[in-house]
Design a protein around this motif. Structure first.
Motif, PDB file in Angstrom:
ATOM      1  N   ARG A  30      55.840  20.931   3.205  1.00  0.00           N
ATOM      2  CA  ARG A  30      56.098  19.755   2.356  1.00  0.00           C
ATOM      3  C   ARG A  30      56.481  18.554   3.216  1.00  0.00           C
ATOM      4  O   ARG A  30      56.045  17.432   2.967  1.00  0.00           O
ATOM      5  N   GLY A  40      65.474  31.130  -0.910  1.00  0.00           N
ATOM      6  CA  GLY A  40      64.529  30.473  -0.010  1.00  0.00           C
ATOM      7  C   GLY A  40      65.223  29.782   1.150  1.00  0.00           C
ATOM      8  O   GLY A  40      66.438  29.876   1.321  1.00  0.00           O
ATOM      9  N   ASN A  86      61.333  23.054   3.663  1.00  0.00           N
ATOM     10  CA  ASN A  86      59.945  23.469   3.477  1.00  0.00           C
ATOM     11  C   ASN A  86      59.099  22.613   4.407  1.00  0.00           C
ATOM     12  O   ASN A  86      58.784  21.459   4.087  1.00  0.00           O
ATOM     13  N   ARG A 119      66.526  25.885  -3.899  1.00  0.00           N
ATOM     14  CA  ARG A 119      65.757  26.714  -2.977  1.00  0.00           C
ATOM     15  C   ARG A 119      66.668  27.764  -2.343  1.00  0.00           C
ATOM     16  O   ARG A 119      66.321  28.955  -2.287  1.00  0.00           O
TER      17      ARG A 119
END
Length: 107
Positions: free
Chosen positions: A76, A69, A73, A64
């Motif tokens: 998630r 990124g 997350n 990620r």
């Protein structure tokens, strides 16, 4: 007066006590000893699975970040928290939080 007799750990006396199990009969002491061994075996497997989860999470985080990124997350993580809560109740949420912290560190 108690009929308990002190013995070496893991042994039972003729009176049926087991110093390390708290059982009052040899039969109960045997069941407890066996069950504790099963728990120890399960704990070993759980620890191994947690370590495996941590390694997989590290791969995800690395990919990620490498792709530009974010490390975490949050949507998630919310799914994971809900899953553990649904399966284990309120304590499942605390367990999931601990697993997430182990897998990604504190944020």
């Amino acid at each position: 007066m108690s009929t308990e007799t002190r013995t070496a750990p893991g042994t039972t006396t003729a009176e049926g006590t087991a110093a390390d199990t708290g059982a009052r009969t040899p039969e109960a002491a045997g069941i407890i000893t066996d069950a504790r061994q099963r728990i120890d075996d399960l704990d070993g497997r759980i620890i191994g699975l947690v370590q495996e989860r941590m390694a997989v999470s590290a791969v995800i985080q690395r990919e990620r970040l490498t792709s530009g990124g974010r490390r975490v997350n949050l949507s998630r993580e919310m799914e994971i928290l809900a899953h553990y809560r649904d399966q284990l109740g309120k304590p499942g949420t605390a367990l999931a939080m601990t697993l997430l912290e182990l897998s990604r560190g504190q944020i």
